[in-house]
Design an enzyme around this catalytic site. Structure first.
Site, PDB file in Angstrom:
ATOM      1  N   PRO A 160      -4.957 -23.770   0.931  1.00  0.00           N
ATOM      2  CA  PRO A 160      -4.476 -24.191   2.239  1.00  0.00           C
ATOM      3  C   PRO A 160      -5.603 -24.297   3.257  1.00  0.00           C
ATOM      4  O   PRO A 160      -6.636 -23.632   3.161  1.00  0.00           O
ATOM      5  CB  PRO A 160      -3.508 -23.069   2.650  1.00  0.00           C
ATOM      6  CG  PRO A 160      -3.429 -22.137   1.477  1.00  0.00           C
ATOM      7  CD  PRO A 160      -4.646 -22.366   0.653  1.00  0.00           C
ATOM      8  N   LEU A 215      -5.985  -3.377  -3.722  1.00  0.00           N
ATOM      9  CA  LEU A 215      -6.830  -4.392  -4.351  1.00  0.00           C
ATOM     10  C   LEU A 215      -7.990  -3.803  -5.134  1.00  0.00           C
ATOM     11  O   LEU A 215      -8.412  -4.358  -6.145  1.00  0.00           O
ATOM     12  CB  LEU A 215      -7.372  -5.360  -3.291  1.00  0.00           C
ATOM     13  CG  LEU A 215      -6.385  -6.381  -2.722  1.00  0.00           C
ATOM     14  CD1 LEU A 215      -7.019  -7.124  -1.561  1.00  0.00           C
ATOM     15  CD2 LEU A 215      -5.932  -7.362  -3.799  1.00  0.00           C
ATOM     16  N   ARG A 220       0.813  -1.220   0.000  1.00  0.00           N
ATOM     17  CA  ARG A 220       0.000   0.000   0.000  1.00  0.00           C
ATOM     18  C   ARG A 220       0.839   1.259   0.000  1.00  0.00           C
ATOM     19  O   ARG A 220       0.472   2.258  -0.610  1.00  0.00           O
ATOM     20  CB  ARG A 220      -0.950  -0.012   1.211  1.00  0.00           C
ATOM     21  CG  ARG A 220      -2.075  -1.028   1.082  1.00  0.00           C
ATOM     22  CD  ARG A 220      -3.033  -0.912   2.236  1.00  0.00           C
ATOM     23  NE  ARG A 220      -4.158  -1.841   2.093  1.00  0.00           N
ATOM     24  CZ  ARG A 220      -5.133  -1.949   2.975  1.00  0.00           C
ATOM     25  NH1 ARG A 220      -5.142  -1.193   4.062  1.00  0.00           N
ATOM     26  NH2 ARG A 220      -6.114  -2.825   2.781  1.00  0.00           N
ATOM     27  N   SER A 251      -5.348 -10.856  -0.029  1.00  0.00           N
ATOM     28  CA  SER A 251      -6.777 -11.012   0.231  1.00  0.00           C
ATOM     29  C   SER A 251      -6.978 -10.908   1.737  1.00  0.00           C
ATOM     30  O   SER A 251      -6.166 -11.443   2.502  1.00  0.00           O
ATOM     31  CB  SER A 251      -7.285 -12.368  -0.263  1.00  0.00           C
ATOM     32  OG  SER A 251      -8.687 -12.475  -0.132  1.00  0.00           O
ATOM     33  N   LYS A 295     -13.594 -16.308  -0.285  1.00  0.00           N
ATOM     34  CA  LYS A 295     -12.588 -17.132  -0.957  1.00  0.00           C
ATOM     35  C   LYS A 295     -13.211 -17.957  -2.083  1.00  0.00           C
ATOM     36  O   LYS A 295     -12.602 -18.162  -3.141  1.00  0.00           O
ATOM     37  CB  LYS A 295     -11.895 -18.044   0.046  1.00  0.00           C
ATOM     38  CG  LYS A 295     -11.136 -17.324   1.141  1.00  0.00           C
ATOM     39  CD  LYS A 295     -10.085 -16.370   0.595  1.00  0.00           C
ATOM     40  CE  LYS A 295      -8.900 -17.049  -0.043  1.00  0.00           C
ATOM     41  NZ  LYS A 295      -7.831 -16.101  -0.419  1.00  0.00           N
ATOM     42  N   THR A 353      -1.377 -13.385  -3.676  1.00  0.00           N
ATOM     43  CA  THR A 353      -1.708 -13.803  -2.303  1.00  0.00           C
ATOM     44  C   THR A 353      -2.630 -12.818  -1.604  1.00  0.00           C
ATOM     45  O   THR A 353      -3.248 -13.174  -0.606  1.00  0.00           O
ATOM     46  CB  THR A 353      -0.433 -13.935  -1.432  1.00  0.00           C
ATOM     47  OG1 THR A 353       0.070 -12.636  -1.107  1.00  0.00           O
ATOM     48  CG2 THR A 353       0.646 -14.721  -2.150  1.00  0.00           C
ATOM     49  N   TYR A 395     -16.054 -15.077   5.358  1.00  0.00           N
ATOM     50  CA  TYR A 395     -14.698 -15.231   4.825  1.00  0.00           C
ATOM     51  C   TYR A 395     -14.655 -16.385   3.821  1.00  0.00           C
ATOM     52  O   TYR A 395     -14.061 -16.254   2.734  1.00  0.00           O
ATOM     53  CB  TYR A 395     -13.689 -15.487   5.947  1.00  0.00           C
ATOM     54  CG  TYR A 395     -12.344 -15.945   5.429  1.00  0.00           C
ATOM     55  CD1 TYR A 395     -11.478 -15.041   4.818  1.00  0.00           C
ATOM     56  CD2 TYR A 395     -11.953 -17.277   5.517  1.00  0.00           C
ATOM     57  CE1 TYR A 395     -10.255 -15.450   4.311  1.00  0.00           C
ATOM     58  CE2 TYR A 395     -10.730 -17.701   5.016  1.00  0.00           C
ATOM     59  CZ  TYR A 395      -9.886 -16.788   4.413  1.00  0.00           C
ATOM     60  OH  TYR A 395      -8.678 -17.210   3.906  1.00  0.00           O
TER      61      TYR A 395
END
Length: 354
Positions: A194, A68, A39, A89, A170, A87, A166
């Site tokens: 994962p 993002l 950022r 998120s 995803k 990656t 959440y």
């Protein structure tokens, strides 16, 4: 078959994140040139852990400003890259506005990154950090799956904005990625899914659920009793290695479950207590499910009765065979992951002796 030139820079999005830091460290140790988005590239305090690794390794790192939700922010970082590892998120358990704080950054962020990939003719492959949460929403879902375990063929169909937001974020983000890759033929997509990631990161003061849960296990939060949440666990170093293998293995394709151990909070506490003894406030007894159901929402608003009903005391099982065979992942003992991560918390002063 996608051959990635190891001499070309690799873009890793979300460079100050827990997983991204370990991926970047590994790439730098291998002598790779890394581009990463953050950022604020001028905030050297937040970048000091990456800078320290870069100073001691043969690789190099360049920082690029990106957000993002900024559709135009990723193209400069991607220039000249053949491999993009996405990656970035949000992983936050409790939020005020699930759509704004979880779903939008995950889905719009993925679309923005992949739109930049579409516009960057050097990119050949994207490795996306997805999650087992894109495969299942609650442990009760697993009971209805073939062989009662997660496989890459299954998708989460039970999460919503009001329950497991959440997991919904995803799921929608990964689905958006597969939809976008089908619209072209220049670049391909590989996903890493994962379970709960643990293990020492490059920043001992990092925030996030992995650090929060391990802290709660050792700081007395669960001393009176441990809820029997059953989870999958995987070491952050194995997840990082899987991302890199997925990027540089020409025949890599599809989804890959990364989960080394079917475990739970009770077992994790016992393993830590066995190593550190009674020096820290590890719980010993298991809270009955009815007690978690009754008092959980009063102690933690995120611990809803629906969540308790669908998860506490219900096994988590995952098939990790594809990660082993296709990406060469070897899973270390859970005790090693937990004790090294907890020792990092001790060294950083984040947990205190009893």
């Amino acid at each position: 078959m996608t051959e990635i030139n190891p001499d070309k820079p690799v873009l890793v999005t979300g460079g100050t994140g827990y997983l991204a830091g370990v991926i970047i460290a590994s790439l730098l140790e291998k002598g790779r040139d890394v581009h990463t988005t953050v950022r604020d590239p001028d905030n050297r305090e937040k970048l000091k852990y990456l800078d320290a690794i870069a100073a001691e390794t043969p690789g190099s790192i360049r920082y690029f400003k990106a957000d993002l939700l900024d559709a135009d922010g990723f193209a400069p970082a991607m220039a000249g890259c053949e491999l993009v590892i996405h990656t970035a998120s949000p992983f936050i358990a409790h939020v005020e506005d699930p759509q704004r704080d979880l779903v939008d950054p995950a889905v719009k962020g993925t679309r923005n990154v992949l739109a930049a990939v579409d516009a960057t003719d050097t990119v050949k492959r994207v490795v996306l950090t997805s999650s087992c949460a894109a495969i299942y929403g609650d442990n009760s879902d697993i009971a209805g799956m073939p062989d009662r375990k997660l496989t890459e063929a299954v998708w989460n169909t039970t999460s919503s904005l009001s329950h497991q937001a959440y997991s919904l974020s995803k799921t929608l983000a990964e689905k958006a990625a597969w939809e976008m890759v089908e619209g072209q033929s220049r670049w391909d997509l590989v996903t890493i899914n994962p379970s709960f990631i643990l293990g020492p990161g490059i920043n001992p003061h990092a925030s996030g659920e992995s650090y929060a849960i391990l802290t709660q296990i050792g700081n007395g939060t669960m001393a009176a009793g441990i809820p029997d949440f059953r989870i999958g666990a995987v070491d952050v170093r194995e997840v990082a290695a899987a991302h890199i293998a997925a990027g540089f293995t020409p025949q890599a394709e599809g989804r890959h479950i990364l989960s080394g151990h079917d475990t739970g909070f009770v077992e994790m506490s016992a393993l830590l207590r066995g190593h550190f003894g009674s020096t820290y406030k590890f719980g010993k007894s298991t809270l009955p499910k009815f007690m978690v159901w009754l008092v959980g929402p009063m102690i933690n608003p995120g611990l809803t009765r629906t969540m308790v009903s669908r998860n506490v005391g219900i096994p988590f099982l995952a098939d990790n065979s594809k990660s082993r065979s296709a990406l060469g992942v070897t899973y270390r003992p859970l005790t090693e992951t937990l004790t090294e991560h907890f020792q990092q918390l001790i060294d950083a002063g984040r947990v205190k002796p009893a």
